[in-house]
Design an enzyme around this catalytic site. Structure first.
Site, PDB file in Angstrom:
ATOM      1  N   ASN A  25       0.872  -1.136  -0.064  1.00 42.66           N
ATOM      2  CA  ASN A  25      -0.038   0.218  -0.230  1.00 42.66           C
ATOM      3  C   ASN A  25       1.293   1.270  -0.242  1.00 42.66           C
ATOM      4  O   ASN A  25       2.182   1.236  -0.343  1.00 42.66           O
ATOM      5  CB  ASN A  25      -0.876  -0.347   1.668  1.00 42.66           C
ATOM      6  CG  ASN A  25      -0.688  -0.465   2.615  1.00 42.66           C
ATOM      7  OD1 ASN A  25       1.046   0.337   2.823  1.00 42.66           O
ATOM      8  ND2 ASN A  25      -0.679  -0.951   3.158  1.00 42.66           N
ATOM      9  N   ASP A  35       1.475  -8.924   1.416  1.00 44.13           N
ATOM     10  CA  ASP A  35       2.233  -7.946   2.118  1.00 44.13           C
ATOM     11  C   ASP A  35       2.749  -8.207   3.218  1.00 44.13           C
ATOM     12  O   ASP A  35       3.643  -8.704   3.544  1.00 44.13           O
ATOM     13  CB  ASP A  35       0.954  -6.558   1.816  1.00 44.13           C
ATOM     14  CG  ASP A  35       2.271  -5.265   2.472  1.00 44.13           C
ATOM     15  OD1 ASP A  35       3.528  -5.615   2.507  1.00 44.13           O
ATOM     16  OD2 ASP A  35       1.320  -4.350   2.408  1.00 44.13           O
ATOM     17  N   GLY A 120      -6.699  -8.475  -4.156  1.00 49.48           N
ATOM     18  CA  GLY A 120      -7.021  -9.297  -2.648  1.00 49.48           C
ATOM     19  C   GLY A 120      -8.491  -7.979  -2.243  1.00 49.48           C
ATOM     20  O   GLY A 120      -9.622  -7.347  -3.177  1.00 49.48           O
TER      21      GLY A 120
HETATM   22  P1  ADP Z   1      -4.318  -5.900  -2.951  1.00 49.80           P
HETATM   23  O1  ADP Z   1      -4.716  -4.982  -1.774  1.00 49.80           O
HETATM   24  O2  ADP Z   1      -3.238  -4.748  -4.154  1.00 49.80           O
HETATM   25  O3  ADP Z   1      -5.142  -6.604  -4.059  1.00 49.80           O
HETATM   26  P2  ADP Z   1      -4.123  -8.376  -1.685  1.00 49.80           P
HETATM   27  O4  ADP Z   1      -2.200  -8.947  -1.213  1.00 49.80           O
HETATM   28  O5  ADP Z   1      -4.865  -8.139  -0.940  1.00 49.80           O
HETATM   29  O6  ADP Z   1      -3.704  -7.758  -2.683  1.00 49.80           O
HETATM   30  O7  ADP Z   1      -4.219  -9.772  -2.866  1.00 49.80           O
HETATM   31  C1  ADP Z   1      -3.937  -9.431  -4.178  1.00 49.80           C
HETATM   32  C2  ADP Z   1      -3.577 -10.722  -4.645  1.00 49.80           C
HETATM   33  O8  ADP Z   1      -2.616 -11.522  -3.718  1.00 49.80           O
HETATM   34  C3  ADP Z   1      -4.531 -11.557  -3.705  1.00 49.80           C
HETATM   35  O9  ADP Z   1      -5.814 -12.286  -5.078  1.00 49.80           O
HETATM   36  C4  ADP Z   1      -4.591 -12.259  -3.135  1.00 49.80           C
HETATM   37  O10 ADP Z   1      -5.551 -14.361  -3.023  1.00 49.80           O
HETATM   38  C5  ADP Z   1      -3.231 -12.794  -3.142  1.00 49.80           C
HETATM   39  N1  ADP Z   1      -2.220 -13.801  -2.364  1.00 49.80           N
HETATM   40  C6  ADP Z   1      -2.694 -13.374  -1.075  1.00 49.80           C
HETATM   41  N2  ADP Z   1      -1.293 -14.084  -0.018  1.00 49.80           N
HETATM   42  C7  ADP Z   1      -0.881 -14.458  -1.660  1.00 49.80           C
HETATM   43  C8  ADP Z   1       0.500 -15.297  -0.954  1.00 49.80           C
HETATM   44  N3  ADP Z   1       1.071 -15.950  -0.088  1.00 49.80           N
HETATM   45  N4  ADP Z   1       1.139 -15.670  -2.256  1.00 49.80           N
HETATM   46  C9  ADP Z   1       0.550 -15.293  -3.572  1.00 49.80           C
HETATM   47  N5  ADP Z   1      -0.364 -14.547  -3.890  1.00 49.80           N
HETATM   48  C10 ADP Z   1      -1.227 -14.116  -2.595  1.00 49.80           C
END
Ligand code: ADP
Length: 173
Positions: A25, A35, A120
């Protein structure tokens, strides 16, 4: 499969790769989702390093070390929050991919793993985001032979399938 782009299901923090991209973010001071997972895997020194970066604009990217992760570098980028699609979201998402890859080239990374940025908490529709992601990555690879592999690491089979379909649609044109 398009040259240089691979798509898999997995946990991005476990990838053996030169650089992992973090969907961060604007504060770069940690959050949930991927993150949070990256900060947990890299360890507390990552947050110390991030404090010195002064945040990151949406569509931009900044690099730190990988600390305890297998990756040597973490490229922190900020995707757009979805507001319905008329707020420049597609351009900002493409920019997040492109700027991350530019930073990868700058530090000397040859292999780069991306999560599905913005799909996400930021609410970008997954199918639309997949089309932007593969389009931006393919365009970059065509112009930059320094990157050997871009690995799109999806958190679910459904997400991986959307990326495979988006890539197939792109290469069929
Ligand atoms: P944003 O705030 O950019 O939407 P998020 O972390 O909420 O970021 O989600 C981005 C994508 O990463 C989602 O599709 C989520 O399912 C995926 N994600 C979450 N944890 C992991 C991980 N450990 N490895 C790969 N992808 C992940």
């Amino acid at each position: 499969m398009s040259e240089g782009i691979t798509i898999k299901v997995g946990d991005i923090t476990k990838e053996n790769i030169d650089a992992v991209v973090n969907a961060a973010n604007n504060s770069l001071l940690g959050g949930g989702g991927v993150d949070g997972a990256i900060h947990k895997a890299a360890g507390p020194r990552l947050l110390e390093d991030c404090r010195g970066l002064g945040g990151c604009a949406t569509g931009e990217a900044k690099v730190t070390g990988g600390y305890k992760m297998p990756a040597r570098w973490i490229i922190h980028t900020v995707g757009p929050i979805w507001h319905g699609g008329h707020d420049g979201e597609a351009g900002l998402l493409a920019s997040a991919y492109r700027r991350s890859l530019e930073e990868a080239v700058r530090v000397g990374a040859k292999t780069v793993a991306f999560p599905a940025i913005s799909t996400g908490v930021y609410g970008y529709p997954k199918e639309k985001a997949a089309a932007v992601a593969v389009g931006a990555v393919k365009k970059f690879l065509e112009q930059n032979p320094a990157i050997e592999e871009v690995r799109l690491v999806c958190f679910s089979e459904e997400s991986a399938e959307l990326h495979r379909q988006a890539l197939a649609a792109l290469t069929a044109r």
